[in-house]
Design a protein around this motif. Sequence first.
Motif, PDB file in Angstrom:
ATOM      1  N   TYR A 158     -40.433  23.487  20.364  1.00  0.00           N
ATOM      2  CA  TYR A 158     -41.076  23.896  21.612  1.00  0.00           C
ATOM      3  C   TYR A 158     -42.032  22.801  22.079  1.00  0.00           C
ATOM      4  O   TYR A 158     -42.884  22.333  21.317  1.00  0.00           O
ATOM      5  N   VAL A 159     -41.874  22.396  23.338  1.00  0.00           N
ATOM      6  CA  VAL A 159     -42.697  21.328  23.900  1.00  0.00           C
ATOM      7  C   VAL A 159     -43.417  21.826  25.139  1.00  0.00           C
ATOM      8  O   VAL A 159     -42.968  22.763  25.810  1.00  0.00           O
ATOM      9  N   PRO A 160     -44.564  21.208  25.494  1.00  0.00           N
ATOM     10  CA  PRO A 160     -45.225  21.540  26.762  1.00  0.00           C
ATOM     11  C   PRO A 160     -44.535  20.849  27.922  1.00  0.00           C
ATOM     12  O   PRO A 160     -43.675  19.981  27.716  1.00  0.00           O
ATOM     13  N   PRO A 161     -44.873  21.191  29.159  1.00  0.00           N
ATOM     14  CA  PRO A 161     -44.278  20.507  30.315  1.00  0.00           C
ATOM     15  C   PRO A 161     -44.663  19.034  30.338  1.00  0.00           C
ATOM     16  O   PRO A 161     -45.689  18.623  29.805  1.00  0.00           O
ATOM     17  N   GLY A 162     -43.823  18.224  30.980  1.00  0.00           N
ATOM     18  CA  GLY A 162     -44.135  16.820  31.192  1.00  0.00           C
ATOM     19  C   GLY A 162     -43.753  15.891  30.068  1.00  0.00           C
ATOM     20  O   GLY A 162     -44.095  14.710  30.096  1.00  0.00           O
ATOM     21  N   VAL A 163     -43.039  16.384  29.054  1.00  0.00           N
ATOM     22  CA  VAL A 163     -42.687  15.568  27.886  1.00  0.00           C
ATOM     23  C   VAL A 163     -41.311  14.938  28.076  1.00  0.00           C
ATOM     24  O   VAL A 163     -40.334  15.624  28.379  1.00  0.00           O
ATOM     25  N   LYS A 164     -41.239  13.628  27.882  1.00  0.00           N
ATOM     26  CA  LYS A 164     -39.953  12.939  27.908  1.00  0.00           C
ATOM     27  C   LYS A 164     -39.294  13.085  26.544  1.00  0.00           C
ATOM     28  O   LYS A 164     -39.934  12.912  25.514  1.00  0.00           O
ATOM     29  N   ILE A 165     -37.992  13.393  26.541  1.00  0.00           N
ATOM     30  CA  ILE A 165     -37.271  13.610  25.290  1.00  0.00           C
ATOM     31  C   ILE A 165     -36.221  12.526  25.133  1.00  0.00           C
ATOM     32  O   ILE A 165     -35.361  12.354  26.000  1.00  0.00           O
ATOM     33  N   VAL A 166     -36.285  11.817  24.010  1.00  0.00           N
ATOM     34  CA  VAL A 166     -35.340  10.749  23.704  1.00  0.00           C
ATOM     35  C   VAL A 166     -34.533  11.180  22.483  1.00  0.00           C
ATOM     36  O   VAL A 166     -35.081  11.368  21.397  1.00  0.00           O
ATOM     37  N   ASP A 167     -33.230  11.350  22.659  1.00  0.00           N
ATOM     38  CA  ASP A 167     -32.361  11.831  21.580  1.00  0.00           C
ATOM     39  C   ASP A 167     -31.633  10.648  20.940  1.00  0.00           C
ATOM     40  O   ASP A 167     -30.743  10.048  21.532  1.00  0.00           O
ATOM     41  N   GLU A 168     -32.008  10.321  19.694  1.00  0.00           N
ATOM     42  CA  GLU A 168     -31.388   9.222  18.953  1.00  0.00           C
ATOM     43  C   GLU A 168     -30.649   9.739  17.719  1.00  0.00           C
ATOM     44  O   GLU A 168     -30.373   8.987  16.795  1.00  0.00           O
ATOM     45  N   THR A 169     -30.306  11.024  17.705  1.00  0.00           N
ATOM     46  CA  THR A 169     -29.675  11.612  16.533  1.00  0.00           C
ATOM     47  C   THR A 169     -28.192  11.275  16.449  1.00  0.00           C
ATOM     48  O   THR A 169     -27.556  10.912  17.436  1.00  0.00           O
ATOM     49  N   ILE A 170     -27.637  11.417  15.239  1.00  0.00           N
ATOM     50  CA  ILE A 170     -26.202  11.304  14.988  1.00  0.00           C
ATOM     51  C   ILE A 170     -25.704  12.699  14.623  1.00  0.00           C
ATOM     52  O   ILE A 170     -26.260  13.351  13.737  1.00  0.00           O
ATOM     53  N   ASN A 171     -24.669  13.154  15.310  1.00  0.00           N
ATOM     54  CA  ASN A 171     -24.202  14.527  15.117  1.00  0.00           C
ATOM     55  C   ASN A 171     -22.689  14.560  14.948  1.00  0.00           C
ATOM     56  O   ASN A 171     -21.958  13.844  15.638  1.00  0.00           O
ATOM     57  N   ILE A 172     -22.222  15.392  14.012  1.00  0.00           N
ATOM     58  CA  ILE A 172     -20.796  15.602  13.781  1.00  0.00           C
ATOM     59  C   ILE A 172     -20.497  17.085  13.987  1.00  0.00           C
ATOM     60  O   ILE A 172     -21.078  17.942  13.323  1.00  0.00           O
ATOM     61  N   MET A 173     -19.611  17.361  14.921  1.00  0.00           N
ATOM     62  CA  MET A 173     -19.234  18.737  15.254  1.00  0.00           C
ATOM     63  C   MET A 173     -20.462  19.568  15.591  1.00  0.00           C
ATOM     64  O   MET A 173     -20.554  20.753  15.239  1.00  0.00           O
ATOM     65  N   ALA A 174     -21.404  18.945  16.273  1.00  0.00           N
ATOM     66  CA  ALA A 174     -22.640  19.646  16.623  1.00  0.00           C
ATOM     67  C   ALA A 174     -23.429  18.792  17.598  1.00  0.00           C
ATOM     68  O   ALA A 174     -22.921  17.820  18.129  1.00  0.00           O
TER      69      ALA A 174
END
Length: 219
Positions: A158-174
């Motif tokens: 859960y994040v507050p408003p105004g937050v930039k989200i950077v997704d650097e994850t590695i995912n397999i079948m998800a």
Amino acid sequence: MLQILGAAHGAGRLDPDEIDERQNAVLRAKFVDELPEQIDDLPEGAALAAELSRQAAAASGTGTGGTARSGPAPAGRDLAPAWKGPGGEILPAHQGTGPERTRVDIMSGSEVHVEPGTPRVLSYALMGGSEIYLGDVLAPGVQVVVETYAMWAGNEIYVPPGVKIVDETINIMAGNEIGRHARGDGSNGVLVLRGFSLMAGNEVKLDPDWRPGPAQLGR
């Protein structure tokens, strides 16, 4: 006010576009009298809308029946947090210098409120996951890393408003699911997602109960 809008959305009185528009209007507001119209048609917001209208009338010197525009909210009663720099620029984000948090969830989970200054949250989840609240740690110029290793599970973040989200994850079948209303411009900090998921993923959501603290209000 954001909690009121979130409650109205949860009750089905506001659709996703309406709550997005009203939240943005609240965050952009510079004057008290800009705020009542965002909640005065909602049962959850009627009392607060009336109080804000009274404050606006008192600030303008017109009384409850006046129509003159009020000035900015008095010091100590700001309702729209000043998240950006003095020139309106988005502040560069840096990680804190406090201790890291580590979570291990196996077929279970818990509610985790991350403390200010935490640079990274490290999570291991197997058929489980926690509710991770970042409202106390994220602020203008703050970057937090949430690194997760998950199988058949994941966390709710859960994040507050105004937050930039950077997704650097590695995912397999998800993969991670980032709510549209949770995507901000970075004016209230940056969340970096890292790690690996197998048939799992995290959900990033806007925190409906979040309230601006001293870091967001500049006090």
